[in-house]
Motif scaffolding. Structure first.
Motif, PDB file in Angstrom:
ATOM      1  N   LEU A 149       0.831  -1.217   0.000  1.00  0.00           N
ATOM      2  CA  LEU A 149       0.000   0.000   0.000  1.00  0.00           C
ATOM      3  C   LEU A 149       0.862   1.263   0.000  1.00  0.00           C
ATOM      4  O   LEU A 149       0.569   2.235  -0.701  1.00  0.00           O
ATOM      5  CB  LEU A 149      -0.946   0.003   1.197  1.00  0.00           C
ATOM      6  CG  LEU A 149      -2.083  -1.012   1.175  1.00  0.00           C
ATOM      7  CD1 LEU A 149      -2.900  -0.938   2.462  1.00  0.00           C
ATOM      8  CD2 LEU A 149      -2.980  -0.772  -0.033  1.00  0.00           C
ATOM      9  N   GLN A 150       1.940   1.237   0.761  1.00  0.00           N
ATOM     10  CA  GLN A 150       2.836   2.392   0.805  1.00  0.00           C
ATOM     11  C   GLN A 150       3.485   2.633  -0.557  1.00  0.00           C
ATOM     12  O   GLN A 150       3.581   3.775  -1.024  1.00  0.00           O
ATOM     13  CB  GLN A 150       3.911   2.186   1.875  1.00  0.00           C
ATOM     14  CG  GLN A 150       3.383   2.283   3.285  1.00  0.00           C
ATOM     15  CD  GLN A 150       4.434   1.903   4.320  1.00  0.00           C
ATOM     16  OE1 GLN A 150       5.501   1.407   3.977  1.00  0.00           O
ATOM     17  NE2 GLN A 150       4.113   2.137   5.582  1.00  0.00           N
ATOM     18  N   ILE A 151       3.910   1.554  -1.200  1.00  0.00           N
ATOM     19  CA  ILE A 151       4.527   1.680  -2.526  1.00  0.00           C
ATOM     20  C   ILE A 151       3.511   2.244  -3.515  1.00  0.00           C
ATOM     21  O   ILE A 151       3.834   3.148  -4.303  1.00  0.00           O
ATOM     22  CB  ILE A 151       5.084   0.317  -2.997  1.00  0.00           C
ATOM     23  CG1 ILE A 151       6.279  -0.069  -2.133  1.00  0.00           C
ATOM     24  CG2 ILE A 151       5.463   0.348  -4.465  1.00  0.00           C
ATOM     25  CD1 ILE A 151       6.767  -1.489  -2.341  1.00  0.00           C
ATOM     26  N   GLU A 161       3.126   5.950  -2.954  1.00  0.00           N
ATOM     27  CA  GLU A 161       4.287   6.712  -3.418  1.00  0.00           C
ATOM     28  C   GLU A 161       4.309   6.812  -4.938  1.00  0.00           C
ATOM     29  O   GLU A 161       4.556   7.880  -5.504  1.00  0.00           O
ATOM     30  CB  GLU A 161       5.588   6.059  -2.925  1.00  0.00           C
ATOM     31  CG  GLU A 161       5.833   6.203  -1.450  1.00  0.00           C
ATOM     32  CD  GLU A 161       5.999   7.657  -1.022  1.00  0.00           C
ATOM     33  OE1 GLU A 161       6.669   8.439  -1.720  1.00  0.00           O
ATOM     34  OE2 GLU A 161       5.415   8.016   0.027  1.00  0.00           O
ATOM     35  N   VAL A 162       4.027   5.705  -5.617  1.00  0.00           N
ATOM     36  CA  VAL A 162       4.070   5.673  -7.075  1.00  0.00           C
ATOM     37  C   VAL A 162       2.932   6.516  -7.655  1.00  0.00           C
ATOM     38  O   VAL A 162       3.084   7.123  -8.730  1.00  0.00           O
ATOM     39  CB  VAL A 162       4.021   4.208  -7.575  1.00  0.00           C
ATOM     40  CG1 VAL A 162       3.892   4.136  -9.078  1.00  0.00           C
ATOM     41  CG2 VAL A 162       5.251   3.450  -7.129  1.00  0.00           C
ATOM     42  N   SER A 163       1.807   6.596  -6.954  1.00  0.00           N
ATOM     43  CA  SER A 163       0.657   7.366  -7.434  1.00  0.00           C
ATOM     44  C   SER A 163       0.936   8.870  -7.468  1.00  0.00           C
ATOM     45  O   SER A 163       0.276   9.616  -8.204  1.00  0.00           O
ATOM     46  CB  SER A 163      -0.566   7.114  -6.561  1.00  0.00           C
ATOM     47  OG  SER A 163      -0.955   5.777  -6.663  1.00  0.00           O
ATOM     48  N   LEU A 190       5.054   7.644 -13.455  1.00  0.00           N
ATOM     49  CA  LEU A 190       5.153   6.243 -13.020  1.00  0.00           C
ATOM     50  C   LEU A 190       3.814   5.498 -13.105  1.00  0.00           C
ATOM     51  O   LEU A 190       3.635   4.459 -12.495  1.00  0.00           O
ATOM     52  CB  LEU A 190       5.685   6.184 -11.582  1.00  0.00           C
ATOM     53  CG  LEU A 190       7.066   6.798 -11.357  1.00  0.00           C
ATOM     54  CD1 LEU A 190       7.412   6.771  -9.888  1.00  0.00           C
ATOM     55  CD2 LEU A 190       8.120   6.083 -12.175  1.00  0.00           C
ATOM     56  N   GLU A 191       2.898   6.062 -13.889  1.00  0.00           N
ATOM     57  CA  GLU A 191       1.557   5.467 -14.006  1.00  0.00           C
ATOM     58  C   GLU A 191       1.610   4.015 -14.493  1.00  0.00           C
ATOM     59  O   GLU A 191       0.904   3.157 -13.979  1.00  0.00           O
ATOM     60  CB  GLU A 191       0.688   6.304 -14.948  1.00  0.00           C
ATOM     61  CG  GLU A 191      -0.714   5.756 -15.178  1.00  0.00           C
ATOM     62  CD  GLU A 191      -1.526   5.612 -13.891  1.00  0.00           C
ATOM     63  OE1 GLU A 191      -2.388   4.712 -13.834  1.00  0.00           O
ATOM     64  OE2 GLU A 191      -1.313   6.372 -12.927  1.00  0.00           O
ATOM     65  N   SER A 245       0.790  -1.665 -13.124  1.00  0.00           N
ATOM     66  CA  SER A 245       1.337  -3.039 -13.068  1.00  0.00           C
ATOM     67  C   SER A 245       1.445  -3.516 -11.618  1.00  0.00           C
ATOM     68  O   SER A 245       1.110  -4.650 -11.288  1.00  0.00           O
ATOM     69  CB  SER A 245       2.719  -3.095 -13.725  1.00  0.00           C
ATOM     70  OG  SER A 245       2.629  -2.817 -15.085  1.00  0.00           O
ATOM     71  N   TYR A 246       1.936  -2.617 -10.757  1.00  0.00           N
ATOM     72  CA  TYR A 246       2.102  -2.978  -9.354  1.00  0.00           C
ATOM     73  C   TYR A 246       0.745  -3.196  -8.686  1.00  0.00           C
ATOM     74  O   TYR A 246       0.581  -4.095  -7.866  1.00  0.00           O
ATOM     75  CB  TYR A 246       2.899  -1.902  -8.610  1.00  0.00           C
ATOM     76  CG  TYR A 246       3.411  -2.393  -7.285  1.00  0.00           C
ATOM     77  CD1 TYR A 246       4.572  -3.150  -7.216  1.00  0.00           C
ATOM     78  CD2 TYR A 246       2.737  -2.116  -6.107  1.00  0.00           C
ATOM     79  CE1 TYR A 246       5.043  -3.617  -6.000  1.00  0.00           C
ATOM     80  CE2 TYR A 246       3.190  -2.570  -4.890  1.00  0.00           C
ATOM     81  CZ  TYR A 246       4.350  -3.330  -4.846  1.00  0.00           C
ATOM     82  OH  TYR A 246       4.798  -3.795  -3.649  1.00  0.00           O
TER      83      TYR A 246
END
Length: 106
Positions: free
Chosen positions: A8-10, A13-15, A20-21, A26-27
């Motif tokens: 969830l943290q990753i 952060e990526v959002s 990094l969409e 994918s993640y």
């Protein structure tokens, strides 16, 4: 649990970065696959426990039926008819006196 929280943290952060969409999507798919896997594992474990309980109950029922069959066979052996000669072979002196007295009355 730790994996779930770190995932969830990753994702959070990526959002934050629109560049990094493709990684986020994918993640996120990987994260959802993991959650489905965890749920399916729980269901499988519950089903496995149910199957184990059924096997135990069937084994107990099988043991009970075997014992009933053994008791039935024992009763059948006890109630088997024996020959007159066999009875005479086990005749005690008291039985002999009674038998002779009964035969004399005839």
């Amino acid at each position: 649990y730790y994996f779930f929280q770190s995932s969830l943290q990753i994702l959070q952060e990526v959002s934050k970065d629109p560049r990094l969409e493709h990684i986020r999507s994918s993640y996120e798919a990987l994260h959802n696959a993991f959650l489905n896997s965890v749920e399916n594992e729980k269901k499988l474990l519950m089903k496995s426990q149910d199957d184990e309980n059924r096997i135990t109950l069937l084994a107990l029922e099988n043991e009970r039926l075997i014992r009933l069959l053994e008791l039935s066979n024992e009763r059948e052996q006890r109630n088997k008819a024996v020959s007159y000669t066999h009875l005479r072979a086990h005749e005690t002196p008291e039985h002999l006196v009674c038998r002779l007295l009964l035969e004399k009355k005839k």
